[in-house]
Design a protein around this motif. Structure first.
Motif, PDB file in Angstrom:
ATOM      1  N   GLY A 164       0.803  -1.148  -0.095  1.00  0.00           N
ATOM      2  CA  GLY A 164      -0.024  -0.132   0.059  1.00  0.00           C
ATOM      3  C   GLY A 164       1.003   1.263   0.026  1.00  0.00           C
ATOM      4  O   GLY A 164       0.567   2.171  -0.576  1.00  0.00           O
ATOM      5  N   VAL A 165       1.959   1.262   0.832  1.00  0.00           N
ATOM      6  CA  VAL A 165       2.940   2.407   0.822  1.00  0.00           C
ATOM      7  C   VAL A 165       3.548   2.697  -0.574  1.00  0.00           C
ATOM      8  O   VAL A 165       3.711   3.804  -1.108  1.00  0.00           O
ATOM      9  CB  VAL A 165       3.804   2.410   2.069  1.00  0.00           C
ATOM     10  CG1 VAL A 165       4.973   3.454   1.697  1.00  0.00           C
ATOM     11  CG2 VAL A 165       3.088   2.408   3.377  1.00  0.00           C
ATOM     12  N   THR A 166       3.906   1.534  -0.950  1.00  0.00           N
ATOM     13  CA  THR A 166       4.571   1.537  -2.260  1.00  0.00           C
ATOM     14  C   THR A 166       3.530   2.450  -3.408  1.00  0.00           C
ATOM     15  O   THR A 166       3.811   3.049  -4.366  1.00  0.00           O
ATOM     16  CB  THR A 166       5.084   0.204  -2.895  1.00  0.00           C
ATOM     17  OG1 THR A 166       5.983  -0.428  -1.840  1.00  0.00           O
ATOM     18  CG2 THR A 166       5.385   0.241  -4.180  1.00  0.00           C
ATOM     19  N   ALA A 167       2.239   1.669  -3.491  1.00  0.00           N
ATOM     20  CA  ALA A 167       1.066   2.017  -4.199  1.00  0.00           C
ATOM     21  C   ALA A 167       1.097   3.829  -4.138  1.00  0.00           C
ATOM     22  O   ALA A 167       0.990   4.505  -5.087  1.00  0.00           O
ATOM     23  CB  ALA A 167      -0.160   1.552  -4.145  1.00  0.00           C
ATOM     24  N   ALA A 168       1.105   4.162  -2.891  1.00  0.00           N
ATOM     25  CA  ALA A 168       0.731   5.694  -2.525  1.00  0.00           C
ATOM     26  C   ALA A 168       1.818   6.395  -3.102  1.00  0.00           C
ATOM     27  O   ALA A 168       1.834   7.639  -3.950  1.00  0.00           O
ATOM     28  CB  ALA A 168       0.501   5.751  -1.084  1.00  0.00           C
ATOM     29  N   THR A 169       3.131   5.804  -2.979  1.00  0.00           N
ATOM     30  CA  THR A 169       4.317   6.574  -3.186  1.00  0.00           C
ATOM     31  C   THR A 169       4.293   6.674  -4.764  1.00  0.00           C
ATOM     32  O   THR A 169       4.635   7.843  -5.271  1.00  0.00           O
ATOM     33  CB  THR A 169       5.686   5.932  -2.807  1.00  0.00           C
ATOM     34  OG1 THR A 169       5.315   5.737  -1.506  1.00  0.00           O
ATOM     35  CG2 THR A 169       6.903   6.633  -3.243  1.00  0.00           C
TER      36      THR A 169
END
Length: 217
Positions: A164-169
Motif C-alpha cells: 500500500g505504501v509503495t502504491a501511494a508513493t
C-alpha cells in the motif's frame, strides 16, 4: 485529502481475514499459515493473492475459491470485527475530505465500516476491484483521487502494508505508515519506511499530529 486503507488501519481484522484465507486454502490443498498470508499478501487484492499462489505452486485453485473466501471473511468480520483503537477519535478530529481505498471487495469494505460504526465518517469508499491493477500499483489511489476531484500531490495515504505504501508513493502521494494493528510485528515500521512512508504512527490519536507535521492541515 486523506485516503485510508481499511483493514489494518481503520478496522483491526487482518488476523481474521488471514485465518479465513488460510483455512480455505488448506481445503484446496495449499498449506499456509495466517502469519504467512499476512507476510506475503498484506495489502493485495484477494484475486491477486490466489494468482500468485497458483503461479508459485503450479496448482490450479478452484474457480469459486475467491468468492468462497470473500463470503466466509464477511461472515466472520460481522461476528468478530472491532474498530482500530481510537479510529473514531482520529476521524472526528481530522479536517477536510477523506475517503477509504482498499484492496478488499466492496461488500467487505461496507461490512467492515458498518459493523464498527465508522461508516458515518465516509461518504465515499473505493475498492481495488474497480481498477486494472491492485497494490503495489498506484491505480486504486489515483482512481480515488480522480473520483474525489483532488490532485494526487494533495493526498495523504494512511497504510499498514508495504504494498500500500509503495502504491501511494507511486501515485505521487504522501504515505503515512500505521503499525498499531494487532497483526503488526516489530519489523513492520522499518518495512513501511523502506517502501516510502514519511512518518510511522502506532496510535491513531497521533495521526492528526502527523498530518499537521506533513502538510500543516
Amino acid at each position: 485529502m486523506i485516503i485510508f486503507d481499511c483493514n489494518g488501519v481503520l478496522v483491526d481484522g487482518k488476523q481474521i481475514a488471514a485465518e479465513v484465507a488460510a483455512d480455505e486454502l488448506a481445503r484446496a490443498g495449499i498449506a499456509i499459515t495466517p502469519e504467512l498470508v499476512i507476510r506475503y499478501f498484506s495489502g493485495r487484492r484477494p484475486a491477486d493473492m490466489l494468482a500468485m499462489i497458483e503461479a508459485v505452486t503450479r496448482q490450479k485453485l478452484p474457480a469459486n475459491l475467491s468468492a468462497t473466501i470473500a463470503a466466509a471473511t464477511v461472515k466472520r468480520l460481522r461476528e468478530e470485527l472491532r474498530a482500530m483503537p481510537h479510529a473514531a477519535h482520529a476521524l472526528t478530529w481530522l479536517r477536510g475530505p477523506k475517503c477509504v481505498a482498499s484492496s478488499s471487495p466492496p461488500e467487505r469494505i461496507r461490512a467492515s465500516l458498518e459493523v464498527t460504526g465508522l461508516a458515518r465518517f465516509f461518504n465515499f469508499f473505493f475498492s481495488a476491484t474497480s481498477v486494472p491493477n491492485g497494490k503495489p500499483a498506484p491505480d486504486l489511489f489515483l482512481h480515488a483521487a480522480s473520483r474525489m476531484g483532488v490532485q494526487a500531490a494533495d493526498c495523504i495515504v494512511v497504510e499498514d502494508s508495504a504494498a500500500g505504501v509503495t502504491a501511494a508513493t507511486a501515485a505521487g502521494m504522501t504515505a503515512v505508515g500505521f503499525v498499531g494493528g494487532s497483526h503488526a510485528d516489530a519489523q513492520l515500521g522499518d518495512q513501511l519506511k523502506s517502501a516510502g512512508a514519511q512518518i510511522i504512527v502506532a496510535d491513531l490519536r497521533h495521526l492528526k499530529g502527523a498530518v499537521v507535521a506533513l502538510r500543516g492541515w
